[in-house]
Enzyme design. Structure first.
Site, mmCIF file in Angstrom:
data_model
loop_
_atom_site.group_PDB
_atom_site.id
_atom_site.type_symbol
_atom_site.label_atom_id
_atom_site.label_comp_id
_atom_site.label_asym_id
_atom_site.label_seq_id
_atom_site.Cartn_x
_atom_site.Cartn_y
_atom_site.Cartn_z
ATOM 1 N N GLY A 37 -2.190 -2.471 -4.799
ATOM 2 C CA GLY A 37 -2.334 -3.515 -3.794
ATOM 3 C C GLY A 37 -1.110 -4.395 -3.630
ATOM 4 O O GLY A 37 -1.104 -5.298 -2.800
ATOM 5 N N HIS A 38 -0.053 -4.161 -4.387
ATOM 6 C CA HIS A 38 1.123 -5.045 -4.360
ATOM 7 C C HIS A 38 2.386 -4.216 -4.257
ATOM 8 O O HIS A 38 3.076 -4.027 -5.250
ATOM 9 C CB HIS A 38 1.155 -5.895 -5.626
ATOM 10 C CG HIS A 38 2.022 -7.112 -5.518
ATOM 11 N ND1 HIS A 38 3.366 -7.111 -5.834
ATOM 12 C CD2 HIS A 38 1.735 -8.378 -5.143
ATOM 13 C CE1 HIS A 38 3.857 -8.329 -5.675
ATOM 14 N NE2 HIS A 38 2.885 -9.111 -5.255
ATOM 15 N N PHE A 39 2.771 -3.743 -3.210
ATOM 16 C CA PHE A 39 2.177 -3.710 -1.884
ATOM 17 C C PHE A 39 2.051 -2.248 -1.489
ATOM 18 O O PHE A 39 2.981 -1.488 -1.743
ATOM 19 C CB PHE A 39 3.051 -4.454 -0.883
ATOM 20 C CG PHE A 39 3.238 -5.909 -1.204
ATOM 21 C CD1 PHE A 39 2.224 -6.811 -0.914
ATOM 22 C CD2 PHE A 39 4.390 -6.381 -1.800
ATOM 23 C CE1 PHE A 39 2.387 -8.156 -1.186
ATOM 24 C CE2 PHE A 39 4.554 -7.725 -2.085
ATOM 25 C CZ PHE A 39 3.551 -8.612 -1.783
ATOM 26 N N ILE A 61 5.968 -3.339 -5.487
ATOM 27 C CA ILE A 61 6.809 -4.343 -6.137
ATOM 28 C C ILE A 61 5.997 -4.951 -7.273
ATOM 29 O O ILE A 61 4.846 -5.346 -7.082
ATOM 30 C CB ILE A 61 7.236 -5.443 -5.137
ATOM 31 C CG1 ILE A 61 8.052 -4.832 -3.994
ATOM 32 C CG2 ILE A 61 8.017 -6.551 -5.845
ATOM 33 C CD1 ILE A 61 8.311 -5.788 -2.849
#
Length: 157
Positions: free
Chosen positions: A53-55, A60
């Site tokens: 989820g990041h990203f 990252i």
């Protein structure tokens, strides 16, 4: 008095820190100088759950996990430097100051966490550290942080 530089592999790290997958963020500590300084290593891989989820599409490493990796390196340093291995050691963040993020950390990077003790003494409960995370010699993040050391007793076998 001479100071012996030590190190910690993943087996020793797990005897010191209570963290486990997916939140154990130190693969090894290559230099430990008492409880005054240490250098840890984190091999960043796409298999880490925060990258979902990041990203999506542009993975990252979250800044908070970089700071946590520095804190875990400090925890290993205290465990080895103060000879508190195989104990119920817990270290709690008290504050984070002067935190700056300077470079992205992405899958494939080898992140080095350099930590030094600014305040605290053998047997003490409150410590202040300075941490710097680097990738290929470039500063990725830096912060000062304080922690409370809670040594509640020996681990049961």
């Amino acid at each position: 008095m001479t100071t012996e530089t030590k190190s910690a592999d993943i087996q020793l790290i797990q005897r010191i820190l209570p963290h486990r997958y997916p939140f154990l963020l130190v693969d090894k500590v290559v230099e430990i100088d008492g409880y005054s300084s240490a250098v840890g290593i984190k091999n960043v891989t796409m298999n880490e759950p925060h990258f979902q989820g990041h990203f999506p599409g542009t993975p990252i490493m979250p800044g908070v996990t970089i700071v946590e990796a520095m804190a875990q390196t400090a925890g290993v340093m205290l465990g080895v430097g103060m000879d508190i291995i195989d104990s119920e050691l817990l270290i709690y963040f008290m504050n984070i100051d002067n935190c700056k993020f300077r470079r992205k950390v992405v899958p494939g990077d080898v992140m080095k966490m350099h930590v030094e003790t600014l305040r605290g003494k053998m047997g003490g409960k409150i410590f202040k550290f300075r941490g710097t995370a680097t990738v290929e010699g470039e500063v990725a993040a830096q912060a000062e942080f304080s922690a409370y050391v809670d040594l509640t007793g020996e681990k049961s076998t």
